[in-house]
Design a protein around this motif. Structure first.
Motif, short mmCIF file in Angstrom:
data_model
loop_
_atom_site.label_atom_id
_atom_site.label_comp_id
_atom_site.label_asym_id
_atom_site.label_seq_id
_atom_site.Cartn_x
_atom_site.Cartn_y
_atom_site.Cartn_z
N PHE A 216 12.64 14.16 -5.26
CA PHE A 216 11.60 13.46 -6.00
C PHE A 216 10.24 13.85 -5.45
O PHE A 216 10.09 14.24 -4.29
N ASP A 217 9.20 13.74 -6.30
CA ASP A 217 7.87 14.18 -5.90
C ASP A 217 7.25 13.32 -4.82
O ASP A 217 6.54 13.82 -3.96
N HIS A 218 7.50 12.01 -4.86
CA HIS A 218 6.87 11.09 -3.91
C HIS A 218 7.93 10.16 -3.31
O HIS A 218 8.97 9.89 -3.93
N LEU A 219 7.62 9.66 -2.12
CA LEU A 219 8.57 8.79 -1.43
C LEU A 219 8.83 7.52 -2.21
O LEU A 219 9.94 6.99 -2.21
N HIS A 220 7.80 6.97 -2.89
CA HIS A 220 8.04 5.73 -3.62
C HIS A 220 9.04 5.94 -4.76
O HIS A 220 9.80 5.03 -5.10
N LEU A 221 9.09 7.15 -5.34
CA LEU A 221 10.11 7.44 -6.35
C LEU A 221 11.49 7.56 -5.71
O LEU A 221 12.49 7.12 -6.29
N THR A 222 11.55 8.14 -4.52
CA THR A 222 12.81 8.23 -3.79
C THR A 222 13.36 6.84 -3.48
O THR A 222 14.57 6.59 -3.63
N LEU A 223 12.50 5.93 -3.08
CA LEU A 223 12.94 4.58 -2.77
C LEU A 223 13.39 3.84 -4.03
O LEU A 223 14.35 3.05 -3.98
N GLU A 224 12.71 4.06 -5.14
CA GLU A 224 13.16 3.46 -6.39
C GLU A 224 14.54 3.98 -6.77
O GLU A 224 15.39 3.24 -7.28
N ALA A 225 14.78 5.27 -6.52
CA ALA A 225 16.10 5.84 -6.80
C ALA A 225 17.17 5.19 -5.91
O ALA A 225 18.28 4.92 -6.37
N ALA A 226 16.84 4.94 -4.64
CA ALA A 226 17.79 4.26 -3.76
C ALA A 226 18.07 2.85 -4.24
O ALA A 226 19.22 2.39 -4.23
N LEU A 227 17.04 2.15 -4.69
CA LEU A 227 17.22 0.78 -5.19
C LEU A 227 18.14 0.73 -6.40
O LEU A 227 18.88 -0.25 -6.59
N THR A 228 18.11 1.76 -7.24
CA THR A 228 18.95 1.77 -8.44
C THR A 228 20.33 2.36 -8.19
O THR A 228 21.11 2.49 -9.13
N GLY A 229 20.62 2.72 -6.93
CA GLY A 229 21.95 3.18 -6.60
C GLY A 229 22.21 4.65 -6.86
O GLY A 229 23.36 5.06 -7.01
N LEU A 230 21.16 5.48 -6.88
CA LEU A 230 21.34 6.90 -7.14
C LEU A 230 21.78 7.68 -5.90
O LEU A 230 22.16 8.84 -6.02
N GLY A 231 21.71 7.08 -4.74
CA GLY A 231 22.11 7.78 -3.53
C GLY A 231 21.57 7.12 -2.28
O GLY A 231 21.18 5.94 -2.29
N VAL A 232 21.53 7.91 -1.19
CA VAL A 232 21.14 7.42 0.13
C VAL A 232 19.81 8.05 0.51
O VAL A 232 19.60 9.25 0.31
N ALA A 233 18.91 7.25 1.08
CA ALA A 233 17.61 7.76 1.49
C ALA A 233 17.35 7.42 2.95
O ALA A 233 17.94 6.49 3.50
N VAL A 234 16.48 8.19 3.57
CA VAL A 234 15.96 7.86 4.89
C VAL A 234 14.53 7.38 4.69
O VAL A 234 13.71 8.07 4.07
N ALA A 235 14.22 6.19 5.20
CA ALA A 235 12.91 5.60 4.93
C ALA A 235 12.39 4.85 6.14
O ALA A 235 13.17 4.35 6.96
N PRO A 236 11.08 4.76 6.29
CA PRO A 236 10.49 3.94 7.36
C PRO A 236 10.69 2.45 7.09
O PRO A 236 10.61 2.00 5.94
#
Length: 304
Positions: A216-236
């Motif tokens: 994803f282009d930005h971290l906030h989009l990556t976190l939204e993807a994690a919230l919707t169950g699209l996969g696993v993310a590493v986040a602060p």
């Protein structure tokens, strides 16, 4: 003694607006003049400089190479003039310009800003959330210091970053232990090495193979993807704390210090509005209790 040449300020302003918008009509609307007036100003400037600034058909002109260089320089110059006017103008102390990364603004700063406005109602906070260095001067810039970096002059440390693996509860229930690494890995172009950083924090001898990567282009989009169950993310932690506490995300491996530090930088630390804002930021950072203890273990194969 140096004498400056008289400058065609109106023509320069008209061309700068036209170059910035890419259309003479839009420049005319911004300057509240006619299209013909902007066209005449540009023609006058071209004659003065002895070079074309626009080319192509009259109804759809485009900047020449010289026009692009000149337009960029003029925009920077007018920005500096506006900044100088704003700084010395009466009433400037009610405006507080703050720059930070977009995900930090969305997930940490903006949810707290109501508290600052309640405490200091006279200040009007204006955010610049470009992930690059802001073009114009700001009163305070929230920045991230890499591991091992000394705190620069004019910087006030806020908190140390802690990283963790996060995913939606539904995925966590279906994938525990080594099965966690079979889930899709979510990544962000704004921090492409974060998974490698995470495995170094785990002291993993071997990086476990994972399913397809989703970028994803930005971290906030990556976190939204994690919230919707699209996969696993590493986040602060500071960006996902509210979601973890509310149960919208889980962090089965807990959080570990990454070595990065958040700090606020300013060139004008003595101004009351800057002192008030930095003091408030420090209070907000100190009020965070930090991440909860690790609830479970799902270490990759080969980690200590």
């Amino acid at each position: 003694m140096k004498h400056r040449r008289p400058l065609p300020v109106a023509a320069l302003r008209a061309f700068e607006a036209a170059a910035r918008h890419g259309r003479l009509t839009a420049a005319a609307e911004e300057l509240a003049v006619t299209h013909g007036a902007v066209s005449r100003h540009v023609s006058h400037l071209e004659a003065l400089l002895g070079t074309d600034l626009f080319e192509g058909p009259r109804n759809r002109p485009r900047l020449t190479a010289e026009g692009r260089v000149f337009g960029t320089a003029l925009t920077a110059a007018f920005d500096q003039i506006e900044d100088a006017i704003r700084i010395i103008a009466k009433g400037d102390d009610t405006l507080l310009d703050v720059a930070c990364l977009s995900t930090f603004a969305m997930r940490w700063l903006i949810p707290r800003l109501h508290g600052f406005s309640t405490l200091h109602p006279r200040y009007d906070v204006r955010l610049a959330t470009d992930d690059r260095s802001p073009r114009q001067a700001v009163d305070a810039r929230i920045t991230v210091l890499p591991p091992g970096t000394a705190v620069p002059e004019g910087c006030t440390p806020l908190f140390d970053e802690q990283l963790g693996v996060v995913l939606a509860p539904g995925l966590a229930a279906a994938a525990s232990g080594p099965a966690l690494w079979a889930l899709p890995r979510l990544e962000s172009r704004t921090r492409p090495q974060v998974w490698q950083e995470w495995f170094r924090l785990l002291d993993a001898a071997d990086t476990p193979a994972m399913a397809a990567t989703r970028m994803f282009d930005h971290l906030h989009l990556t976190l939204e993807a994690a919230l919707t169950g699209l996969g696993v993310a590493v986040a602060p932690w500071h960006l996902v704390a509210a979601d973890v506490r509310a149960g919208r995300l889980v962090a089965p491996l807990g959080f570990r210090p990454s070595g990065y530090r958040y700090a606020v930088q300013t060139d004008r630390p003595s101004r009351p509005k800057v002192r008030h804002f930095i003091g408030w930021l420090r209070d907000q950072a100190a009020a965070d209790d930090g991440p909860p203890p690790t609830a479970a273990s799902a270490s990759p194969a080969g980690s200590s």
